[in-house]
Design an enzyme around this catalytic site. Sequence first.
Site, PDB file in Angstrom:
ATOM      1  N   ASP A  34       0.689  -6.983   4.973  1.00 18.10           N
ATOM      2  CA  ASP A  34       0.020  -8.280   5.174  1.00 18.10           C
ATOM      3  C   ASP A  34       0.986  -9.411   5.539  1.00 18.10           C
ATOM      4  O   ASP A  34       0.706 -10.204   6.433  1.00 18.10           O
ATOM      5  CB  ASP A  34      -0.778  -8.677   3.921  1.00 18.10           C
ATOM      6  CG  ASP A  34      -2.032  -7.836   3.763  1.00 18.10           C
ATOM      7  OD1 ASP A  34      -2.381  -7.100   4.706  1.00 18.10           O
ATOM      8  OD2 ASP A  34      -2.661  -7.902   2.682  1.00 18.10           O
ATOM      9  N   THR A  80       0.823  -1.220   0.000  1.00 12.69           N
ATOM     10  CA  THR A  80       0.000   0.000   0.000  1.00 12.69           C
ATOM     11  C   THR A  80       0.854   1.266   0.000  1.00 12.69           C
ATOM     12  O   THR A  80       0.487   2.276  -0.594  1.00 12.69           O
ATOM     13  CB  THR A  80      -0.898  -0.007   1.262  1.00 12.69           C
ATOM     14  OG1 THR A  80      -1.738  -1.139   1.187  1.00 12.69           O
ATOM     15  CG2 THR A  80      -1.741   1.238   1.365  1.00 12.69           C
ATOM     16  N   CYS A 105      -2.905 -19.150  21.728  1.00 17.87           N
ATOM     17  CA  CYS A 105      -2.943 -17.896  22.491  1.00 17.87           C
ATOM     18  C   CYS A 105      -1.908 -16.925  21.923  1.00 17.87           C
ATOM     19  O   CYS A 105      -0.839 -17.340  21.501  1.00 17.87           O
ATOM     20  CB  CYS A 105      -2.597 -18.131  23.956  1.00 17.87           C
ATOM     21  SG  CYS A 105      -3.733 -19.213  24.806  1.00 17.87           S
TER      22      CYS A 105
HETATM   23  N1  ASP Z   1      -2.343  -5.822   0.764  1.00 19.24           N
HETATM   24  C1  ASP Z   1      -1.297  -4.885   1.102  1.00 19.24           C
HETATM   25  C2  ASP Z   1       0.018  -5.642   1.099  1.00 19.24           C
HETATM   26  O1  ASP Z   1       0.317  -6.327   2.023  1.00 19.24           O
HETATM   27  C3  ASP Z   1      -1.569  -4.235   2.412  1.00 19.24           C
HETATM   28  C4  ASP Z   1      -0.521  -3.271   2.877  1.00 19.24           C
HETATM   29  O2  ASP Z   1       0.429  -2.905   2.216  1.00 19.24           O
HETATM   30  O3  ASP Z   1      -0.655  -2.776   3.999  1.00 19.24           O
HETATM   31  O4  ASP Z   1       0.745  -5.555   0.148  1.00 19.24           O
END
Ligand code: ASP
Length: 338
Positions: free
Chosen positions: A89, A12, A275
């Site tokens: 991610d 992102t 956990c």
């Molecule tokens: N889907 C994106 C990724 O992991 C989410 C992010 O960058 O925060 O590339």
Amino acid sequence: MVSILIIYTGGTIGMVHDPKTGTLIPFNFKQIRQNVPELARLNYRLDVHSFDPILDSSNMTPEIWVELALLIRDKYDEFDGFVILHGSDTMAFTASALSFMLQNLSKPVVLTGSQLPIGEIRTDAKENLITALEIAATKNNGKAMIPEVCIYFDYQLFRGNRAIKYNAEKFEAFRSPNYAVLAEAGVNLSFFGNYILPHPEKKIIVHLDLNPNIGVLKLYPGISKQAVLAITEANVDAIIMETFGSGNTTTAEWFLQCLAQAVAKGKLIIDITQCQRGAVELGMYETSKKLQQMGIISGHDMTFEATCTKLMYVLGLNLDQETSIQLMERSLRGELTS
Ligand code: ASP
């Protein structure tokens, strides 16, 4: 002048508004200085290596971890530190994998990303990027302050193999449930030296053989024999078993037999807890005593991400079963407390 290599893999963070269409498009990090003018005030030598194609990190693979490790190996002497821009991610998996692949690391490898693209007004990307660079550039008595693979996100620095993605929405996306943060960014950057790994005495060794042939068995009350057998009889070299509490499972005879047969076939079975906090303590209850007697490995307080990538690394070393078990139960890069 301190030199840092920015490695842009995607995520992102690398999005800006296309002035023509108004849509979000990948940002060309080669032009990072024009787009993030604050960088000029840092007074570092910055170089950028952009992956092609850039990735949503959900498409991350062990092959790309090898590419990253090779790039760091090739540029190791040229730069004081490395900042990897990565989607959030799977960032904790990449950070964990690199921590095992880069043995005797004496320079910082800081992964960061953001929840909002760098081109958004309310973006968290600029702070994350600029502080990650500052952390990578910080020295203590002429040596790197952080000789580790770590994740910087939302004002906190985590050991990479202790971090998990915890929140898909908030800027505070990461946590390190079983280990203290390594640094905090407030008005000042505060480093917590007691928690940072010591500088290695030996030269870096880069491991490139990973074996991802792993299965995962997550337990729940009522799990069927069929579901268990699908994993224990699968053609995998190791199984991560996610158990209850301090490492407990059902003691049903059929279940223990499935595990015993898999162990007898030479599969490594490692027990980690469902956990988020706390550790596996085999033998604490009767329900886990049997697992211990059977040769199930204790994952102690490792995260799923660290367990998975550590198994890939240990299996890739091609050692005998006993040595592999010993490595899995011991802290290699600060990933577990035993
Ligand atoms: N889907 C994106 C990724 O992991 C989410 C992010 O960058 O925060 O590339």
